[in-house]
Design a protein around this motif. Structure first.
Motif, PDB file in Angstrom:
ATOM      1  N   ILE A 134       0.877  -1.165   0.000  1.00  0.00           N
ATOM      2  CA  ILE A 134       0.000   0.000   0.000  1.00  0.00           C
ATOM      3  C   ILE A 134       0.918   1.219   0.000  1.00  0.00           C
ATOM      4  CG2 ILE A 134      -1.806   1.260   1.225  1.00  0.00           C
ATOM      5  CD1 ILE A 134      -2.596  -1.443   2.531  1.00  0.00           C
ATOM      6  N   ASN A 135       0.855   2.002  -1.057  1.00  0.00           N
ATOM      7  CA  ASN A 135       1.778   3.115  -1.256  1.00  0.00           C
ATOM      8  C   ASN A 135       1.049   4.443  -1.131  1.00  0.00           C
ATOM      9  OD1 ASN A 135       2.493   0.876  -3.645  1.00  0.00           O
ATOM     10  ND2 ASN A 135       4.164   1.380  -2.252  1.00  0.00           N
ATOM     11  N   GLY A 136       1.581   5.330  -0.270  1.00  0.00           N
ATOM     12  CA  GLY A 136       0.930   6.605  -0.041  1.00  0.00           C
ATOM     13  C   GLY A 136       1.861   7.785  -0.207  1.00  0.00           C
ATOM     14  N   THR A 137       1.355   8.937   0.112  1.00  0.00           N
ATOM     15  CA  THR A 137       2.141  10.170  -0.014  1.00  0.00           C
ATOM     16  C   THR A 137       3.242  10.247   1.038  1.00  0.00           C
ATOM     17  OG1 THR A 137       0.473  11.273   1.356  1.00  0.00           O
ATOM     18  CG2 THR A 137       0.274  11.530  -1.044  1.00  0.00           C
ATOM     19  N   ASP A 138       3.046   9.569   2.189  1.00  0.00           N
ATOM     20  CA  ASP A 138       3.985   9.710   3.306  1.00  0.00           C
ATOM     21  C   ASP A 138       4.668   8.419   3.720  1.00  0.00           C
ATOM     22  OD1 ASP A 138       3.153  12.377   3.436  1.00  0.00           O
ATOM     23  OD2 ASP A 138       1.589  11.919   4.907  1.00  0.00           O
ATOM     24  N   GLY A 139       4.173   7.276   3.240  1.00  0.00           N
ATOM     25  CA  GLY A 139       4.752   6.015   3.696  1.00  0.00           C
ATOM     26  C   GLY A 139       4.261   4.828   2.907  1.00  0.00           C
ATOM     27  N   THR A 140       4.755   3.665   3.318  1.00  0.00           N
ATOM     28  CA  THR A 140       4.464   2.399   2.630  1.00  0.00           C
ATOM     29  C   THR A 140       4.134   1.329   3.660  1.00  0.00           C
ATOM     30  OG1 THR A 140       6.055   2.959   0.891  1.00  0.00           O
ATOM     31  CG2 THR A 140       5.419   0.636   1.083  1.00  0.00           C
ATOM     32  N   LEU A 141       3.162   0.488   3.332  1.00  0.00           N
ATOM     33  CA  LEU A 141       2.892  -0.712   4.123  1.00  0.00           C
ATOM     34  C   LEU A 141       3.091  -1.917   3.224  1.00  0.00           C
ATOM     35  CD1 LEU A 141      -0.270   0.315   6.163  1.00  0.00           C
ATOM     36  CD2 LEU A 141       2.027  -0.098   7.063  1.00  0.00           C
ATOM     37  N   ARG A 142       3.658  -2.972   3.782  1.00  0.00           N
ATOM     38  CA  ARG A 142       3.924  -4.194   3.021  1.00  0.00           C
ATOM     39  C   ARG A 142       3.427  -5.373   3.862  1.00  0.00           C
ATOM     40  NH1 ARG A 142       9.932  -4.615   1.164  1.00  0.00           N
ATOM     41  NH2 ARG A 142       9.240  -2.962  -0.248  1.00  0.00           N
ATOM     42  N   ILE A 143       2.452  -6.101   3.329  1.00  0.00           N
ATOM     43  CA  ILE A 143       1.867  -7.243   4.030  1.00  0.00           C
ATOM     44  C   ILE A 143       2.265  -8.503   3.278  1.00  0.00           C
ATOM     45  CG2 ILE A 143      -0.288  -8.304   4.831  1.00  0.00           C
ATOM     46  CD1 ILE A 143      -0.413  -4.682   3.888  1.00  0.00           C
TER      47      ILE A 143
ATOM     48  N   LEU B  35      -0.165 -13.430   8.474  1.00  0.00           N
ATOM     49  CA  LEU B  35       0.273 -12.248   7.749  1.00  0.00           C
ATOM     50  C   LEU B  35       1.284 -11.455   8.582  1.00  0.00           C
ATOM     51  CD1 LEU B  35      -3.242 -11.042   6.543  1.00  0.00           C
ATOM     52  CD2 LEU B  35      -1.518 -12.175   5.136  1.00  0.00           C
ATOM     53  N   THR B  36       2.324 -10.984   7.921  1.00  0.00           N
ATOM     54  CA  THR B  36       3.329 -10.124   8.547  1.00  0.00           C
ATOM     55  C   THR B  36       3.169  -8.718   7.982  1.00  0.00           C
ATOM     56  OG1 THR B  36       4.872 -11.959   8.799  1.00  0.00           O
ATOM     57  CG2 THR B  36       5.805  -9.750   8.871  1.00  0.00           C
ATOM     58  N   VAL B  37       3.260  -7.724   8.848  1.00  0.00           N
ATOM     59  CA  VAL B  37       3.102  -6.330   8.428  1.00  0.00           C
ATOM     60  C   VAL B  37       4.437  -5.605   8.581  1.00  0.00           C
ATOM     61  CG1 VAL B  37       1.868  -4.161   8.794  1.00  0.00           C
ATOM     62  CG2 VAL B  37       0.693  -6.349   9.165  1.00  0.00           C
ATOM     63  N   ALA B  38       4.894  -4.965   7.511  1.00  0.00           N
ATOM     64  CA  ALA B  38       6.088  -4.119   7.559  1.00  0.00           C
ATOM     65  C   ALA B  38       5.703  -2.726   7.082  1.00  0.00           C
ATOM     66  CB  ALA B  38       7.199  -4.698   6.679  1.00  0.00           C
ATOM     67  N   GLY B  39       6.447  -1.729   7.530  1.00  0.00           N
ATOM     68  CA  GLY B  39       6.111  -0.370   7.130  1.00  0.00           C
ATOM     69  C   GLY B  39       7.319   0.526   7.110  1.00  0.00           C
ATOM     70  N   ALA B  40       7.177   1.631   6.410  1.00  0.00           N
ATOM     71  CA  ALA B  40       8.237   2.631   6.345  1.00  0.00           C
ATOM     72  C   ALA B  40       7.614   3.995   6.128  1.00  0.00           C
ATOM     73  CB  ALA B  40       9.212   2.319   5.212  1.00  0.00           C
ATOM     74  N   ARG B  41       8.184   4.995   6.765  1.00  0.00           N
ATOM     75  CA  ARG B  41       7.796   6.377   6.499  1.00  0.00           C
ATOM     76  C   ARG B  41       8.782   6.955   5.499  1.00  0.00           C
ATOM     77  NH1 ARG B  41       4.326   8.245  10.340  1.00  0.00           N
ATOM     78  NH2 ARG B  41       3.617   9.550   8.607  1.00  0.00           N
ATOM     79  N   GLY B  42       8.296   7.804   4.628  1.00  0.00           N
ATOM     80  CA  GLY B  42       9.171   8.406   3.625  1.00  0.00           C
ATOM     81  C   GLY B  42       9.755   7.356   2.696  1.00  0.00           C
ATOM     82  N   ARG B  43      11.035   7.481   2.387  1.00  0.00           N
ATOM     83  CA  ARG B  43      11.663   6.584   1.409  1.00  0.00           C
ATOM     84  C   ARG B  43      12.481   5.481   2.081  1.00  0.00           C
ATOM     85  NH1 ARG B  43      14.310  10.407  -3.118  1.00  0.00           N
ATOM     86  NH2 ARG B  43      14.641   8.359  -4.102  1.00  0.00           N
TER      87      ARG B  43
END
Length: 382
Positions: A277-286, A298-306
């Motif tokens: 899931i890609n947004g203006t401020d971050g990313t989620l990866r399931i 399910l495993t959830v990973a995330g990042a803010r910015g790049r």
């Protein structure tokens, strides 16, 4: 942001006021989803009691009674659904018989938990949903990935603005690798039986995408059979496969976000399940081991910015929402049990937190749109 209309969530879960008696139609003494998921799920919940089991023949009923002793067993579903001590009928047989058995249970005034897909096609699903609505009977469909703690966590992150505005989403997954299937799953090779790559792995995967991010406004799809001969594991027989083994969808969600989905099977290998899931401020990866998010953890990973996404711990308030289910975590029964628990709370509280037959009809509508676009080569409204 997620569409939550019609679905209520709460951190304080009420204890259901009464024990619900369950009759399960489609129990095998040697294998099957009822034995793997429904029975362990119900046994872990103090407010449910399994009071009857339905088998496909008198011989199977006798064998089932020996394995699951102490519970009434029937080979005639009419006897099971009319028992006064049965409040909920669970239908776990193969899809072609869903409409017949669900309709009988609804006519008897029972709440119904029907496995997904609800019907062989959209017409089946609409007929069952209409009957349930007409009779005012509570229903639940087996799209239990919605009950996964990871999915609740993703919804929470999106509500909190973790990714900002959702701009796009991408999902890729693998169902059954290779060209061999077990005999119990051979019926899934025939498109007309209604249980196949499109309805099951794609259906479950699409359901969480649309539940979390909103529905498709329109879409374009490709569905092809790239490996038409499949070997039956137990016999070595080769069967002609008519159900697509490649399904790819690209479309626009009602939010305006771009969505792409590609689920495949009968390939040598590949990524099991990856949803970004890609947004203006971050990313989620399931991620998960296969494109069956209702079964595999399910495993959830995330990042803010790049930044590169890193695993995010799912809050214990979500994983332990139903403390009696802790022993099932990681097992196929876990999300089924969470769905049953939420269903009981819904019945007590007049809420709607589990997918019902009306939700199932919507998912069947999207599947029908995918089939129509793949057949015509045109972009269609969804």
């Amino acid at each position: 942001m997620a569409s939550t209309e019609g679905h209520q969530t709460t951190s304080a879960v009420a204890i259901p006021k009464a024990t619900l008696g369950v009759g399960i139609i489609g129990v095998s003494p040697v294998r099957g989803w009822a034995s793997v998921a429904h029975i362990p799920a119900l046994r872990a919940l103090p407010n449910y009691e399994i009071r009857a089991l339905g088998a496909h023949s008198a011989e199977s009923a006798r064998a089932t009674a020996e394995v699951f002793g102490g519970t009434a067993v029937f080979s005639d579903h009419a006897q099971l659904v009319t028992r006064p001590d049965i409040d909920v009928v669970a239908v776990t047989v193969k899809v072609p018989r869903h409409r017949e058995l669900v309709s009988a249970a609804l006519a008897a005034g029972k709440a119904v938990y029907c496995e997904w897909p609800l019907g062989r096609d959209l017409d089946d699903a609409r007929a069952m949903a209409a009957l349930a609505a007409k009779l005012g009977v509570r229903t639940i469909v087996g799209l239990q990935a919605r009950q996964s703690p990871a999915i609740e966590f993703v919804q929470q992150l999106l509500r909190d603005g973790y990714v900002g505005e959702v701009l796009s989403t991408t999902m890729v997954g693998l169902s059954i690798p290779g060209d061999v299937v077990g005999l119990p799953n051979a019926y899934m090779l025939d498109k007309t039986n209604g249980a196949n790559l499109l309805t099951v792995p794609v259906g479950h995967s699409l359901d969480i995408l649309n539940y979390v991010l909103g529905e498709f406004a329109d879409l374009s799809a490709v569905a092809d059979v790239r490996r038409s001969l499949i070997t039956i594991e137990e016999t070595g027989e080769q069967i002609v496969k008519t159900a697509a083994d490649q399904v790819a969808v690209i479309g626009t969600l009602t939010s305006g976000a771009t969505a792409s989905v590609h689920i495949r099977e009968a390939v040598a290998g590949g990524t099991g399940f990856l949803w970004e899931i890609n947004g203006t401020d971050g990313t989620l990866r399931i991620t998960a081991d296969a494109a069956l998010p209702e079964i595999f953890p399910l495993t959830v990973a995330g990042a803010r910015g790049r930044n590169e996404p890193a695993e995010l711990a799912i809050p214990t308030a979500l994983t332990q929402k139903w403390p009696s289910l802790a022993s099932l975590e990681g097992a196929p029964a876990f999300n089924v049990a969470r769905a049953y628990a939420a269903f009981a709370a819904d019945i007590d509280n007049g809420t709607h937190t589990v997918p019902d037959f009306a939700d199932a009809v919507r998912r069947h509508e999207v599947i029908t749109a995918i089939e129509g676009s793949a057949a015509s080569g045109k972009r269609v409204k969804a």
